[in-house]
Design a protein around this motif. Structure first.
Motif, short mmCIF file in Angstrom:
data_model
loop_
_atom_site.label_atom_id
_atom_site.label_comp_id
_atom_site.label_asym_id
_atom_site.label_seq_id
_atom_site.Cartn_x
_atom_site.Cartn_y
_atom_site.Cartn_z
N PRO A 156 0.79 -1.24 0.00
CA PRO A 156 0.00 0.00 0.00
C PRO A 156 0.82 1.28 0.00
O PRO A 156 0.44 2.26 -0.65
CB PRO A 156 -0.85 -0.13 1.27
N ALA A 159 2.11 1.71 -3.50
CA ALA A 159 0.97 2.04 -4.36
C ALA A 159 0.57 3.50 -4.19
O ALA A 159 0.23 4.19 -5.17
CB ALA A 159 -0.21 1.12 -4.05
N ALA A 160 0.60 3.99 -2.96
CA ALA A 160 0.24 5.38 -2.71
C ALA A 160 1.21 6.33 -3.40
O ALA A 160 0.80 7.33 -4.00
CB ALA A 160 0.22 5.64 -1.20
N SER A 167 -1.56 6.23 1.85
CA SER A 167 -1.82 4.81 2.07
C SER A 167 -3.25 4.59 2.55
O SER A 167 -3.88 3.57 2.21
CB SER A 167 -0.84 4.25 3.11
N ILE A 170 -5.47 4.32 -0.39
CA ILE A 170 -5.35 3.00 -1.03
C ILE A 170 -6.19 1.98 -0.27
O ILE A 170 -6.95 1.20 -0.87
CB ILE A 170 -3.88 2.54 -1.07
N ARG A 174 -9.47 -0.61 -2.03
CA ARG A 174 -8.35 -1.33 -2.63
C ARG A 174 -8.66 -1.79 -4.05
O ARG A 174 -7.76 -1.84 -4.90
CB ARG A 174 -7.98 -2.53 -1.74
N ALA A 177 -8.10 1.10 -6.25
CA ALA A 177 -6.67 1.40 -6.31
C ALA A 177 -5.94 0.48 -7.26
O ALA A 177 -5.13 0.93 -8.09
CB ALA A 177 -6.07 1.32 -4.91
#
Length: 282
Positions: A156, A159-160, A167, A170, A174, A177
């Motif tokens: 996460p 991904a952020a 986060s 995210i 999810r 995301a």
């Protein structure tokens, strides 16, 4: 953004479907050659674990390009891995699948190696610092690098950074995301965490129902990346390799946690559980 109409749960049935029995005439050249690129000063363990898990999950050949001080450690840990700190271009040419990121760092050594990996047209798995590099470059450069033949495995936090949010954002949605990541970067994206999600081309979406909180520790992602790279080398698509790799990783950790408990669960401790799972023995 695409809508999440169907999320396929990954089950043991995927294993038999995607990894049928090997031919009696099979040889190592049939199962690909994984090249792991990583292990800057002080971070050799990440690259070593990735290479070791790739060997244990059936890749025909596995090589590691790393810092010279990690060569002996790799040979002692897993002598089946071919390890070097020279001639990266030759190693990329010989490989069929590249895995870049474990312990790579974002200093000149790591970024130069990553640039060489990105210049190749080989199937490519990016993890860890390779994802942080991707997140930090301008959007125009991200679009230039976008490809169908890569696989990204962010947690996460990574991904952020890749989406320019928090986060918490995210984790709030999810599914949205992972779909956004796939749309922006292409290929296949595995968003790690509780109930990991895999998004692939053509609105493919899968969910992992295995895994446990004991996996919240260093090295787990490195082992996962090696598993997935080995499956890519054996001919699976990015989506199938991410889904089955995540299933094998989480299921092995669940088996170990059932016996020993979740606290103190080590990434390397799940390695012996992988081969039986791959061969339907547990």
């Amino acid at each position: 953004m695409m809508s999440a109409t169907t999320i396929s749960p990954v089950t043991a049935h995927w294993l038999n479907r995607l990894l049928p029995a090997r031919s009696p005439q099979a040889h190592k050249g049939d199962f690909g050659h994984v090249l792991v690129i990583g292990g800057d000063h002080g971070y050799g363990g990440a690259a070593i674990m990735a290479a070791q898990s790739a060997v244990l999950c059936g890749a025909g050949l596995v090589s590691l390009f790393t810092r010279p001080e990690h060569v002996n450690a790799m040979l002692c840990r897993q002598p089946e891995v071919m390890v070097s700190y020279q001639h990266i271009n030759d190693m990329i040419t010989r490989a069929t699948v590249l895995l870049a990121g474990p312990g790579l760092g974002l200093h000149s050594w790591g970024t130069a190696l990553l640039a060489q990996a990105l210049a190749s047209d080989k199937p490519l798995l990016l993890d860890a610092d390779a994802l942080n590099y991707l997140a930090a470059i301008p959007a125009a450069e991200q679009q230039r690098l976008k490809r169908d033949s890569w696989l990204l495995t962010p947690h996460p936090g990574e991904a952020a950074r890749m989406l320019g949010c928090s986060s918490a954002d995210i984790q709030h949605d999810r599914v949205a995301a992972v779909q956004q990541l796939q749309q922006r970067f292409g290929g296949t994206v595995l968003l790690k965490g509780h109930a990991s999600l895999i998004a692939g081309p053509g609105q493919q979406l899968a969910r992992l129902d295995c895994g446990n909180p004991g996996m919240a520790g260093g090295g787990m992602g490195d082992v996962l990346s090696g598993i997935i790279a080995a499956l890519l080398a054996q001919g699976l698509t990015g989506f199938d390799a991410a889904a089955l790799g995540g299933y094998l990783h989480g299921t092995a950790a669940d088996q170990l946690a059932a016996v020993r408990g979740e606290r103190g669960l080590l990434a390397t401790a799940i390695l012996p559980h992988l081969q039986p799972l791959l061969n339907g023995k547990s």
